[in-house]
Design a protein around this motif. Structure first.
Motif, PDB file in Angstrom:
ATOM      1  N   ASP A   3      44.384  48.790  37.809  1.00 42.97           N
ATOM      2  CA  ASP A   3      43.024  48.752  38.322  1.00 42.97           C
ATOM      3  C   ASP A   3      42.140  48.437  37.138  1.00 42.97           C
ATOM      4  OD1 ASP A   3      41.366  48.960  40.581  1.00 42.97           O
ATOM      5  OD2 ASP A   3      40.669  50.916  39.918  1.00 42.97           O
ATOM      6  N   GLY A   4      41.339  47.368  37.248  1.00 43.38           N
ATOM      7  CA  GLY A   4      40.574  46.934  36.092  1.00 43.38           C
ATOM      8  C   GLY A   4      39.135  46.594  36.406  1.00 43.38           C
ATOM      9  N   LEU A  40      39.287  33.504  29.438  1.00 42.84           N
ATOM     10  CA  LEU A  40      40.323  33.930  30.363  1.00 42.84           C
ATOM     11  C   LEU A  40      39.798  33.697  31.773  1.00 42.84           C
ATOM     12  CD1 LEU A  40      43.044  35.583  30.534  1.00 42.84           C
ATOM     13  CD2 LEU A  40      41.600  37.597  30.736  1.00 42.84           C
ATOM     14  N   PHE A  41      40.585  33.035  32.627  1.00 44.07           N
ATOM     15  CA  PHE A  41      40.185  32.818  34.012  1.00 44.07           C
ATOM     16  C   PHE A  41      40.753  33.928  34.882  1.00 44.07           C
ATOM     17  CE2 PHE A  41      39.422  28.542  32.489  1.00 44.07           C
ATOM     18  CZ  PHE A  41      38.240  28.234  33.131  1.00 44.07           C
ATOM     19  N   VAL A  42      39.899  34.462  35.750  1.00 43.86           N
ATOM     20  CA  VAL A  42      40.302  35.494  36.695  1.00 43.86           C
ATOM     21  C   VAL A  42      40.160  34.904  38.099  1.00 43.86           C
ATOM     22  CG1 VAL A  42      39.923  37.840  37.513  1.00 43.86           C
ATOM     23  CG2 VAL A  42      39.430  37.259  35.125  1.00 43.86           C
ATOM     24  N   ASN A  43      41.278  34.809  38.818  1.00 50.72           N
ATOM     25  CA  ASN A  43      41.284  34.331  40.195  1.00 50.72           C
ATOM     26  C   ASN A  43      41.032  35.525  41.095  1.00 50.72           C
ATOM     27  OD1 ASN A  43      42.226  31.630  39.446  1.00 50.72           O
ATOM     28  ND2 ASN A  43      44.096  32.714  38.890  1.00 50.72           N
ATOM     29  N   GLY A  68      38.832  45.929  40.558  1.00 51.73           N
ATOM     30  CA  GLY A  68      39.893  45.700  41.526  1.00 51.73           C
ATOM     31  C   GLY A  68      41.264  45.749  40.891  1.00 51.73           C
ATOM     32  N   ALA A  69      42.256  45.456  41.733  1.00 53.03           N
ATOM     33  CA  ALA A  69      43.650  45.446  41.290  1.00 53.03           C
ATOM     34  C   ALA A  69      43.934  44.141  40.548  1.00 53.03           C
ATOM     35  CB  ALA A  69      44.570  45.585  42.492  1.00 53.03           C
ATOM     36  N   ASP A  87      44.947  37.614  38.224  1.00 52.38           N
ATOM     37  CA  ASP A  87      44.622  37.592  39.642  1.00 52.38           C
ATOM     38  C   ASP A  87      44.020  38.952  39.965  1.00 52.38           C
ATOM     39  OD1 ASP A  87      45.681  35.073  39.889  1.00 52.38           O
ATOM     40  OD2 ASP A  87      47.483  35.699  40.981  1.00 52.38           O
ATOM     41  N   MET A  88      42.938  38.960  40.741  1.00 56.50           N
ATOM     42  CA  MET A  88      42.285  40.227  41.097  1.00 56.50           C
ATOM     43  C   MET A  88      42.034  40.293  42.595  1.00 56.50           C
ATOM     44  SD  MET A  88      38.554  41.779  40.032  1.00 56.50           S
ATOM     45  CE  MET A  88      39.040  42.848  38.681  1.00 56.50           C
ATOM     46  N   VAL A  89      42.420  41.412  43.183  1.00 53.45           N
ATOM     47  CA  VAL A  89      41.998  41.749  44.543  1.00 53.45           C
ATOM     48  C   VAL A  89      40.801  42.678  44.349  1.00 53.45           C
ATOM     49  CG1 VAL A  89      42.625  42.785  46.742  1.00 53.45           C
ATOM     50  CG2 VAL A  89      44.355  41.544  45.421  1.00 53.45           C
ATOM     51  N   ALA A  90      39.610  42.121  44.539  1.00 55.92           N
ATOM     52  CA  ALA A  90      38.381  42.850  44.211  1.00 55.92           C
ATOM     53  C   ALA A  90      38.031  43.881  45.276  1.00 55.92           C
ATOM     54  CB  ALA A  90      37.234  41.854  44.044  1.00 55.92           C
TER      55      ALA A  90
END
Length: 125
Positions: A3-4, A40-43, A68-69, A87-90
């Protein structure tokens, strides 16, 4: 699961998509700067309706903070260099607008608390 909390700028516009089950979701990319100064790219993918609305209201290069995760990934650029990505599930979002609104709310509450305290001191028993 990690979780970030990430902070960066929206890269392009958020996009509405529909899953095979007919449910709507929103995707976007955020450019964040790592501790070493590398980009850094976060999807990001969002399933919550309020979060989707907030992401769709943002424009390219708007500052945003998301929680998110996280899942670490790598990708290869056109020169063959391997780059890190996430990759993030916000599940949460904060923008400069939200910060200002919260500050106004806190200031407003503090001011009304002070007025109530003054009224209490002035009321004769």
């Amino acid at each position: 699961m990690i979780d970030g909390l990430i902070a960066g700028r929206l890269y392009g516009e958020a996009q509405i998509r529909t899953g095979q089950n007919g449910k709507r979701y929103v995707t976007c990319k955020v450019r964040a700067t790592a501790g070493d100064g590398e980009t850094l790219f976060v999807n990001v993918i969002a399933f919550d309706d309020d979060l989707q609305t907030a992401l769709l209201a943002l424009s390219d290069a708007d500052s945003v903070t998301l929680t998110g995760a996280l899942t670490p990934k790598v990708w290869t650029d056109k020169n063959g260099l391997v780059k890190p990505a996430l990759d993030m599930v916000a599940h949460g979002l904060l923008t400069a607008y939200h910060v200002r609104r919260k500050q106004q709310t806190v200031s407003g509450e503090s001011a009304s608390q002070d007025l109530r305290a003054q009224d209490h001191l002035q009321d004769p028993l």
